[in-house]
Each structure stands twice: as structure tokens, then as C-alpha cells.
Design a protein around this motif. Sequence first.
Motif, PDB file in Angstrom:
ATOM      1  N   SER A  14       0.823  -1.207   0.000  1.00 16.85           N
ATOM      2  CA  SER A  14       0.000   0.000   0.000  1.00 16.85           C
ATOM      3  C   SER A  14       0.860   1.261   0.000  1.00 16.85           C
ATOM      4  O   SER A  14       0.566   2.220  -0.712  1.00 16.85           O
ATOM      5  N   ASN A  18       0.719   3.921  -2.923  1.00 15.08           N
ATOM      6  CA  ASN A  18       0.316   5.292  -2.617  1.00 15.08           C
ATOM      7  C   ASN A  18       1.394   6.314  -2.936  1.00 15.08           C
ATOM      8  O   ASN A  18       1.086   7.480  -3.192  1.00 15.08           O
ATOM      9  N   ASP A 104      -1.544   9.752   5.593  1.00 11.71           N
ATOM     10  CA  ASP A 104      -1.160  10.712   4.551  1.00 11.71           C
ATOM     11  C   ASP A 104       0.078  11.493   4.970  1.00 11.71           C
ATOM     12  O   ASP A 104       0.958  11.763   4.153  1.00 11.71           O
ATOM     13  N   LEU A 107       3.133   9.369   4.434  1.00 13.41           N
ATOM     14  CA  LEU A 107       3.499   9.303   3.016  1.00 13.41           C
ATOM     15  C   LEU A 107       4.235  10.561   2.575  1.00 13.41           C
ATOM     16  O   LEU A 107       5.219  10.474   1.836  1.00 13.41           O
TER      17      LEU A 107
END
Length: 118
Positions: A14, A18, A104, A107
Motif C-alpha cells: 500500500s 500510494n 497521509d 506518506l
Amino acid sequence: MNYAYASRTGNVQSIIDNLGLTATYIQSGDETVDGDYVLFTYTDGFGDVPAEVDAFLANNSANLKGVVVSGDHAYDPAFCGAGDKIAEQYNVPVLYRVENGGTDEDLENIKAELAKLN
């Protein structure tokens, strides 16, 4: 920069997806990466390096530039222990420690760390 990753539960997959990275998937440990790369891995057991990652690094450690590691805080104090072990053994930095698939904010922080290497 190249990227390689191992993912058992899908969390690291993931993160790779992402971030929009094209990366070599480490499944057996027999895979190879040409050129400099960052390793993304999960932590196995209680802070252990996954077996397929150990095998991969045995043949691909020369161009390793850093590691991003996923873990679970439920396993403190072994949270992201695989990254610490890899960093020590191969003298590279742990670029980022992320819980599971990350947020988020995680990331964005990982992107910033990767940008420093390019």
C-alpha cells in the motif's frame, strides 16, 4: 533511485502504491536490483528481518542506500525492529518508521526523505 519491497499483509504494498513507485517485489529473495536503491520492508515476529529480505540483502547489499520500515506499535519495544537491524548490519540509515500502511502525513514524510536521496 530504484526501490525494492517486501510485503506480507499488504501494508508495505500500500505504501509503494500510494507513493506511486515502481519497485521490485521481493518474494523469494532471489530477486536483484541494479543500481542504488531504497528498501521498503515490514517487520516480522518480534522485531525480526523477514527471511526473504535477508536472502535478498545477501545478494543486493552493495547499492542499498536506506530502509523504510513498517511495524506495529502493539509490538513495542520491537516496533520497526527489522529496519534497525538492517541499518546496523549494512551501515545505512533508517529513512522512516511507519505504523502499518501509514497515514497521509507519513506518506508525505517518506516522499521528503526519498527526495533527499535523489
